[in-house]
Design a protein around this motif. Structure first.
Motif, PDB file in Angstrom:
ATOM      1  N   VAL A  47       0.840  -1.202   0.000  1.00 28.21           N
ATOM      2  CA  VAL A  47       0.000   0.000   0.000  1.00 28.21           C
ATOM      3  C   VAL A  47       0.874   1.251   0.000  1.00 28.21           C
ATOM      4  CG1 VAL A  47      -1.701   1.345   1.308  1.00 28.21           C
ATOM      5  CG2 VAL A  47      -1.975  -1.122   1.084  1.00 28.21           C
ATOM      6  N   SER A  48       1.851   1.291   0.880  1.00 31.46           N
ATOM      7  CA  SER A  48       2.733   2.453   0.961  1.00 31.46           C
ATOM      8  C   SER A  48       3.488   2.675  -0.340  1.00 31.46           C
ATOM      9  CB  SER A  48       3.723   2.285   2.112  1.00 31.46           C
ATOM     10  OG  SER A  48       3.049   2.273   3.338  1.00 31.46           O
ATOM     11  N   LEU A  49       4.008   1.603  -0.905  1.00 35.13           N
ATOM     12  CA  LEU A  49       4.739   1.722  -2.168  1.00 35.13           C
ATOM     13  C   LEU A  49       3.823   2.201  -3.281  1.00 35.13           C
ATOM     14  CD1 LEU A  49       7.318   1.345  -3.810  1.00 35.13           C
ATOM     15  CD2 LEU A  49       6.669  -1.050  -4.115  1.00 35.13           C
ATOM     16  N   SER A  50       2.612   1.671  -3.355  1.00 28.79           N
ATOM     17  CA  SER A  50       1.705   2.050  -4.451  1.00 28.79           C
ATOM     18  C   SER A  50       1.256   3.499  -4.347  1.00 28.79           C
ATOM     19  CB  SER A  50       0.500   1.108  -4.511  1.00 28.79           C
ATOM     20  OG  SER A  50      -0.368   1.325  -3.432  1.00 28.79           O
ATOM     21  N   LEU A  51       1.285   4.070  -3.157  1.00 24.40           N
ATOM     22  CA  LEU A  51       0.965   5.494  -3.021  1.00 24.40           C
ATOM     23  C   LEU A  51       2.097   6.368  -3.550  1.00 24.40           C
ATOM     24  CD1 LEU A  51      -0.698   5.398   0.488  1.00 24.40           C
ATOM     25  CD2 LEU A  51      -1.829   6.008  -1.667  1.00 24.40           C
ATOM     26  N   GLU A  52       3.305   5.798  -3.605  1.00 21.71           N
ATOM     27  CA  GLU A  52       4.468   6.526  -4.120  1.00 21.71           C
ATOM     28  C   GLU A  52       4.680   6.315  -5.618  1.00 21.71           C
ATOM     29  OE1 GLU A  52       6.351   8.615  -2.272  1.00 21.71           O
ATOM     30  OE2 GLU A  52       4.985   8.206  -0.607  1.00 21.71           O
ATOM     31  N   LYS A  53       4.558   5.054  -6.056  1.00 21.42           N
ATOM     32  CA  LYS A  53       4.815   4.695  -7.456  1.00 21.42           C
ATOM     33  C   LYS A  53       3.918   3.523  -7.840  1.00 21.42           C
ATOM     34  CE  LYS A  53       9.762   5.829  -7.355  1.00 21.42           C
ATOM     35  NZ  LYS A  53       9.764   6.984  -8.206  1.00 21.42           N
ATOM     36  N   THR A  54       3.587   3.440  -9.124  1.00 19.96           N
ATOM     37  CA  THR A  54       2.837   2.295  -9.644  1.00 19.96           C
ATOM     38  C   THR A  54       3.493   1.817 -10.932  1.00 19.96           C
ATOM     39  OG1 THR A  54       1.326   3.689 -10.911  1.00 19.96           O
ATOM     40  CG2 THR A  54       0.628   3.066  -8.669  1.00 19.96           C
ATOM     41  N   GLU A  55       3.027   0.682 -11.415  1.00 17.07           N
ATOM     42  CA  GLU A  55       3.492   0.117 -12.692  1.00 17.07           C
ATOM     43  C   GLU A  55       5.013   0.123 -12.777  1.00 17.07           C
ATOM     44  OE1 GLU A  55       1.050  -1.359 -14.097  1.00 17.07           O
ATOM     45  OE2 GLU A  55      -0.348  -0.290 -12.791  1.00 17.07           O
ATOM     46  N   MET A  56       5.638  -0.389 -11.730  1.00 20.03           N
ATOM     47  CA  MET A  56       7.094  -0.389 -11.655  1.00 20.03           C
ATOM     48  C   MET A  56       7.693  -1.569 -12.409  1.00 20.03           C
ATOM     49  SD  MET A  56       7.326   0.612  -7.679  1.00 20.03           S
ATOM     50  CE  MET A  56       5.752  -0.169  -7.390  1.00 20.03           C
ATOM     51  N   GLU A  57       8.732  -1.284 -13.135  1.00 15.67           N
ATOM     52  CA  GLU A  57       9.491  -2.326 -13.829  1.00 15.67           C
ATOM     53  C   GLU A  57      10.881  -2.359 -13.224  1.00 15.67           C
ATOM     54  OE1 GLU A  57       9.375  -2.064 -18.085  1.00 15.67           O
ATOM     55  OE2 GLU A  57       7.257  -1.507 -18.054  1.00 15.67           O
TER      56      GLU A  57
END
Length: 148
Positions: A47-57
């Motif tokens: 959740v915390s990561l997705s609030l910072e960045k999404t669709e990460m490669e």
């Protein structure tokens, strides 16, 4: 109801074994609320990561690429492949670009991050990678398990 201050900020201190290649902006609170309605037990680090960045490669030290989806992708991929039908409680959150999906689940090795082939979505076939998303990205735990 979801409150952003429930979650610590995800420090993007990547392991030397993991390299971020691309990402999109963080998810909206609305998208995270929708995700938590579908998957109430989604781990805090996701959740915390997705609030910072999404669709990460990412690229692992082996050269293997992998992705972590945003909240919309988690919901859409679960609808497409029905992970929770075959593995109750599993939460899909990414893939290796080669037909395998990352899941948060409670499997034979306990709770954590698992990888399962999309052609045989079975808890017995899921491979335990590590204990958490943070452990994978920050410590490189299980990173060698991602390679083919």
């Amino acid at each position: 109801m979801f409150h952003i201050n429930e979650f610590r900020g995800f420090e993007m201190n990547l392991s030397k074994d993991v390299r971020l290649l691309a990402s999109k902006q963080g998810a909206s609170l609305r998208d995270v609320e929708k995700l938590k309605n579908v998957f109430p037990l989604i781990p805090d680090d996701y959740v915390s990561l997705s609030l910072e960045k999404t669709e990460m490669e990412f690229e692992a030290k082996s050269g293997q690429y992998f992705r972590i989806w945003g909240p919309k992708g988690c919901i859409e991929m679960n609808e497409a492949y029905m992970f929770t039908k075959y593995i109750p409680g599993a939460i899909p959150f990414g893939d290796d670009g080669g037909g395998r999906t990352f899941l948060f689940m409670n499997g034979a090795s306990g709770e954590g991050v698992y990888l399962v082939g999309n052609g045989n979505i079975d808890p017995e076939e899921a491979v335990h990678i590590c204990g958490s998303l943070a452990d994978l990205l920050e410590n490189g735990a299980g990173i060698d398990s991602i390679s083919y």
